[in-house]
Write an enzyme that holds these catalytic residues in place. Sequence first.
Site, PDB file in Angstrom:
ATOM      1  N   SER A 116       0.838  -1.624   0.106  1.00  0.00           N
ATOM      2  CA  SER A 116      -0.159   0.341  -0.008  1.00  0.00           C
ATOM      3  C   SER A 116       1.037   1.214   0.311  1.00  0.00           C
ATOM      4  CB  SER A 116      -1.055  -0.425   1.335  1.00  0.00           C
ATOM      5  OG  SER A 116      -1.682   1.565   1.431  1.00  0.00           O
ATOM      6  N   TYR A 137      -3.800   7.058  -8.456  1.00  0.00           N
ATOM      7  CA  TYR A 137      -3.022   6.233  -7.341  1.00  0.00           C
ATOM      8  C   TYR A 137      -3.201   6.160  -5.616  1.00  0.00           C
ATOM      9  CZ  TYR A 137       0.844   5.144  -5.312  1.00  0.00           C
ATOM     10  OH  TYR A 137       2.100   4.592  -4.400  1.00  0.00           O
TER      11      TYR A 137
HETATM   12  N1  LIG Z   1       9.051   4.334  -4.185  1.00  0.00           N
HETATM   13  C1  LIG Z   1       7.735   4.840  -3.320  1.00  0.00           C
HETATM   14  O1  LIG Z   1       8.720   6.021  -2.925  1.00  0.00           O
HETATM   15  C2  LIG Z   1       6.538   4.434  -2.806  1.00  0.00           C
HETATM   16  C3  LIG Z   1       6.216   4.341  -1.884  1.00  0.00           C
HETATM   17  C4  LIG Z   1       4.669   4.118  -1.508  1.00  0.00           C
HETATM   18  C5  LIG Z   1       4.684   2.830  -1.648  1.00  0.00           C
HETATM   19  N2  LIG Z   1       5.058   2.319  -3.271  1.00  0.00           N
HETATM   20  C6  LIG Z   1       4.775   1.089  -3.686  1.00  0.00           C
HETATM   21  O2  LIG Z   1       5.821   0.608  -3.590  1.00  0.00           O
HETATM   22  C7  LIG Z   1       5.518  -0.309  -5.258  1.00  0.00           C
HETATM   23  C8  LIG Z   1       6.888  -0.870  -5.833  1.00  0.00           C
HETATM   24  O3  LIG Z   1       7.308   0.338  -5.969  1.00  0.00           O
HETATM   25  P1  LIG Z   1       8.212   1.163  -6.653  1.00  0.00           P
HETATM   26  O4  LIG Z   1       8.317   2.514  -6.420  1.00  0.00           O
HETATM   27  O5  LIG Z   1       9.263   0.363  -6.383  1.00  0.00           O
HETATM   28  O6  LIG Z   1       7.872   1.456  -8.411  1.00  0.00           O
HETATM   29  P2  LIG Z   1       9.505   1.028  -9.086  1.00  0.00           P
HETATM   30  O7  LIG Z   1       8.607   1.370 -10.494  1.00  0.00           O
HETATM   31  O8  LIG Z   1      11.059   1.683  -9.517  1.00  0.00           O
HETATM   32  O9  LIG Z   1       9.063  -0.381  -9.620  1.00  0.00           O
HETATM   33  C9  LIG Z   1       7.662  -0.941 -10.050  1.00  0.00           C
HETATM   34  C10 LIG Z   1       8.315  -2.161 -11.100  1.00  0.00           C
HETATM   35  O10 LIG Z   1       6.660  -3.202 -11.357  1.00  0.00           O
HETATM   36  C11 LIG Z   1       6.666  -3.546 -12.104  1.00  0.00           C
HETATM   37  N3  LIG Z   1       5.184  -3.556 -12.883  1.00  0.00           N
HETATM   38  C12 LIG Z   1       5.088  -2.573 -13.368  1.00  0.00           C
HETATM   39  N4  LIG Z   1       2.985  -3.252 -14.428  1.00  0.00           N
HETATM   40  C13 LIG Z   1       3.208  -4.630 -13.859  1.00  0.00           C
HETATM   41  C14 LIG Z   1       2.710  -5.793 -14.101  1.00  0.00           C
HETATM   42  N5  LIG Z   1       1.733  -5.320 -14.627  1.00  0.00           N
HETATM   43  N6  LIG Z   1       3.503  -6.779 -14.326  1.00  0.00           N
HETATM   44  C15 LIG Z   1       4.397  -7.285 -13.467  1.00  0.00           C
HETATM   45  N7  LIG Z   1       5.168  -6.015 -13.200  1.00  0.00           N
HETATM   46  C16 LIG Z   1       4.830  -4.987 -13.060  1.00  0.00           C
HETATM   47  C17 LIG Z   1       7.707  -2.721 -13.428  1.00  0.00           C
HETATM   48  O11 LIG Z   1       8.182  -2.649 -14.263  1.00  0.00           O
HETATM   49  C18 LIG Z   1       8.821  -2.281 -12.223  1.00  0.00           C
HETATM   50  O12 LIG Z   1       9.348  -2.981 -12.038  1.00  0.00           O
HETATM   51  C19 LIG Z   1       3.943  -0.147  -5.250  1.00  0.00           C
HETATM   52  O13 LIG Z   1       2.934  -0.466  -5.519  1.00  0.00           O
HETATM   53  C20 LIG Z   1       4.019   1.620  -5.092  1.00  0.00           C
HETATM   54  O14 LIG Z   1       2.891   2.046  -5.231  1.00  0.00           O
HETATM   55  C21 LIG Z   1       6.281   3.284  -3.551  1.00  0.00           C
END
Ligand SMILES: NC(=O)c1ccc[n+]([C@@H]2O[C@H](COP(=O)([O-])OP(=O)(O)OC[C@H]3O[C@@H](n4cnc5c(N)ncnc54)[C@H](O)[C@@H]3O)[C@@H](O)[C@H]2O)c1
Length: 289
Positions: free
Chosen positions: A147, A161
């Site tokens: 989340s 989002y």
């Molecule tokens: N980075 C932050 O600050 C942050 C904060 C809160 C929550 N999140 C959550 O953490 C999770 C990871 O995000 P992140 O920041 O590492 O993003 P990121 O974009 O660096 O990595 C996300 C990965 O998901 C993959 N992906 C996208 N669509 C896909 C699909 N249909 N099937 C399979 N894989 C798919 C992408 O190719 C990518 O490798 C997300 O759910 C995001 O909402 C991130």
Amino acid sequence: MTSPSEAFSGGTAVITGAAAGIGAGLARHAALVLGMRVVIADIDEQALEQTCAELTEDGGKATTALVDVREAAAVEGLADRVAEEFGPVRLLVNNAGLEQFGYLWDTPVANWERLVAVNINGVFHGIRAFLPRMLRQSDPAWVLNLSSVGAVTAVPMQAPYIMSKHAVLALTECLHQEVALAGAAHIHVGAVLPGAVVSRIFDTAGGVEGGDLRAAEEAREAMFRVRERAIGADEAAETILRQAAEKEFYIVTQPETVFGVMRERAAQLTVRSAPALPRGSRFTADAGR
Ligand SMILES: NC(=O)c1ccc[n+]([C@@H]2O[C@H](COP(=O)([O-])OP(=O)(O)OC[C@H]3O[C@@H](n4cnc5c(N)ncnc54)[C@H](O)[C@@H]3O)[C@@H](O)[C@H]2O)c1
């Protein structure tokens, strides 16, 4: 208190969206620090191969799975393959997620649908595919859904989002209750609410094609500035898996910040005030700070 090694060493982890960002950090920590076999699932084939090569070169046990979490059948296929090749899953992380910037009324329908399909349906597909086997197994298992701190607040210019992260939190809270109702004490369900973590999520985020393009891109740039103060994915992964081992439900990477936002939300709901613009927004008194 269970240590991460006691909880996870020697087990199999399945992590979606594990080719980059938080998912890759979790895969690294699980494989290289905790000695798990990691199945890294992602839609980005090139990044997947590179992440896997890095893990195996460093002595980790890693396997790739080219899976689109939007496709229920593909996620079911992943669960079947993992069961056949590696047996029971100790840790499932439904992590894949996307961002979107812009006014809600400018948001392209395709972007809305893609975000819902990945951020919400993807988590549901993971639960549907993996939980039935986990319920039948006697080995302990963890299910973590990504989340966000955004799940306990409102943020303008990121409505799809933020909505999706509220949905994942609600789904995970209900899942926690349902696992208890089913008497499956060996399964721990946790909701992960990260603050800012270095990743490429803001680079790949959707924008708008018509309407106020500038406002959408300003929102993206504001998040690039937030990322300058973000923690690294390895630090986030260590914190997430430590709290998971301790069976926390609300797993937070930056407790001070996230608990502060939770308290603000609780106070806002208690007095039933309408959501205010965040500090620093262009229409608030402290704009630009
Ligand atoms: N980075 C932050 O600050 C942050 C904060 C809160 C929550 N999140 C959550 O953490 C999770 C990871 O995000 P992140 O920041 O590492 O993003 P990121 O974009 O660096 O990595 C996300 C990965 O998901 C993959 N992906 C996208 N669509 C896909 C699909 N249909 N099937 C399979 N894989 C798919 C992408 O190719 C990518 O490798 C997300 O759910 C995001 O909402 C991130």
